[in-house]
Design an enzyme around this catalytic site. Structure first.
Site, PDB file in Angstrom:
ATOM      1  N   HIS A 158       0.836  -1.197   0.000  1.00  0.00           N
ATOM      2  CA  HIS A 158       0.000   0.000   0.000  1.00  0.00           C
ATOM      3  C   HIS A 158       0.876   1.254   0.000  1.00  0.00           C
ATOM      4  CE1 HIS A 158      -3.572  -2.400   0.823  1.00  0.00           C
ATOM      5  NE2 HIS A 158      -4.308  -1.306   0.817  1.00  0.00           N
ATOM      6  N   HIS A 205       0.326  -3.508   9.182  1.00  0.00           N
ATOM      7  CA  HIS A 205       1.762  -3.400   8.958  1.00  0.00           C
ATOM      8  C   HIS A 205       2.438  -2.717  10.140  1.00  0.00           C
ATOM      9  CE1 HIS A 205       2.226  -4.837   4.841  1.00  0.00           C
ATOM     10  NE2 HIS A 205       1.118  -4.206   4.542  1.00  0.00           N
TER      11      HIS A 205
END
Length: 389
Positions: A158, A205
């Site tokens: 991302h 993350h």
């Protein structure tokens, strides 16, 4: 020696789940009360027929998964900001934003974005499955997304995609469109930062994953930027361009690293590579036919006034174009999946069979190859037919 110790401590801190959890708490995202979560798990367990007779390990894993889904939001504006920002790295964004650039602004910009997007995403996805570094753990982290939780963590694709798309658009638009560079730079930084921070907020993350993702994208942009014009010329004019555009991505998808468990990374990567291949072939075909639908120049051109009529035209193009793309996706997906399942003697409803490489790769690649071709070749011709150009 001191430098090594400092680096190790920094890596340990940046990769820790506790740091992600502290960020979430600072933004108003908390795990639900323990008693409430346990009670909810018991209620699910009592009424869930699937868990009856399941092995103890699977049953316990199911209970833990159910309990992890509970969280409490104390800052709703921040919640919606980061959830929407996280969506900017998903398929629904790419399948709408990138074609919209082609239909309403400049096919040249879309071509640049798709090329860099494909390179960045392939490198990032492969690195995940080669390095095999875990995502943050729950507890203490609250996780808001579960589809990709079985994927590995480093780097954050991302963050990679947001950085690459934002700054590729900024650098490429400088050649084509007149706009305040400072404003474009601010928007690129803000967009990249929001998407990157959303990966911490959603618990998917660590800070190290995000930072590495950003740095890898910056490195890729720095290495490739001096060669963008040369690559543009070869992509549009070389007779080998359509062959390379299809064969190389398809080969890379088949050679994607094998894992000991199923993950969505190979399928998602195949989708991206298929779309990029289709767009590349389409742009080459447009160039050969001298129907590129690009602004005539001289560059950089000035944008017209943002009137209600201009906005209505953009909305009409987007609506018609997206309808064509979605119809293409559903049709080609339906046909290709059934042909492949028939050829391998498996049922279309067999999820495990559809995950096999010999089925997953060709059906997803062909579907998004068609989408890329339709986006770059067909849609603008439809616009011309119905008077939307």
């Amino acid at each position: 020696m001191m430098v090594v110790v400092v680096v190790r401590r920094a890596i340990s801190l940046l990769s820790s789940s506790e740091l992600v959890a502290r960020f979430q708490r600072a933004c108003g995202l908390f795990p639900a009360d323990r008693e409430e979560r346990n009670g909810d798990t018991r209620r699910h367990r009592d009424r869930d027929p699937v868990s009856n007779g399941a092995p103890a390990g699977q049953h316990g894993q199911r209970e833990r998964s159910l309990s992890k889904l509970k969280y409490e939001v104390k800052n709703w504006p921040v919640y919606f900001l980061f959830v929407v920002s996280a969506m900017l790295g998903n398929e629904i964004f790419y399948i709408s934003f990138l074609p919209c650039i082609h239909w309403n602004l400049d096919p040249f910009l879309c071509r640049r974005l798709v090329n860099i997007w494909a390179v960045v995403m392939y490198i990032g996805q492969v690195m995940k499955d080669v390095l095999k570094l875990p995502r943050p753990t729950t507890p203490p982290v609250v996780k808001l997304e579960w589809r990709v939780d079985v994927e590995y963590g480093l780097p954050s694709t991302h963050a990679m995609a947001a950085t690459a798309i934002s700054f590729t658009l900024l650098l490429s638009a400088m050649e084509r469109v007149q706009f305040p560079f400072e404003l474009g730079l601010v928007l690129a930084v803000v967009l990249s930062a929001l998407v990157s921070l959303s990966r911490l907020y959603t618990g998917m993350h660590s800070a190290l994953d995000v930072i590495c993702g950003i740095l890898i994208s910056v490195l890729i942009l720095g290495v490739t930027y001096p060669h963008w014009r040369t690559l543009d010329f070869l992509q549009l004019n070389s007779p080998l361009s359509p062959v390379v555009a299809v064969v190389l991505p398809l080969y890379l998808c088949y050679k994607y690293p094998e894992l000991d468990h199923y993950s969505t990374t190979r399928g998602d990567t195949t989708i991206i590579m298929g779309a990029a291949a289709g767009c590349s072939v389409g742009y080459w075909a447009n160039q050969q036919l001298s129907l590129t639908f690009e602004p005539a120049g001289p560059f950089p051109v000035s944008l017209g006034p943002l009137t209600l009529a201009a906005i209505a035209l953009c909305v009409a193009r987007f609506t018609v174009g997206l309808a064509i793309v979605v119809l293409t996706r559903q049709t080609v997906r339906w046909v290709s999946l059934r042909l492949l399942c028939w050829s391998y003697g498996v049922m279309v409803t067999d999820t495990e069979a559809r995950r096999r490489k010999e089925i997953e790769v060709p059906y997803k690649f062909s579907t998004y190859l068609a989408i890329g071709l339709v986006n770059s070749v067909v849609v603008c011709r439809v616009f011309a037919l119905v008077g939307l150009l």
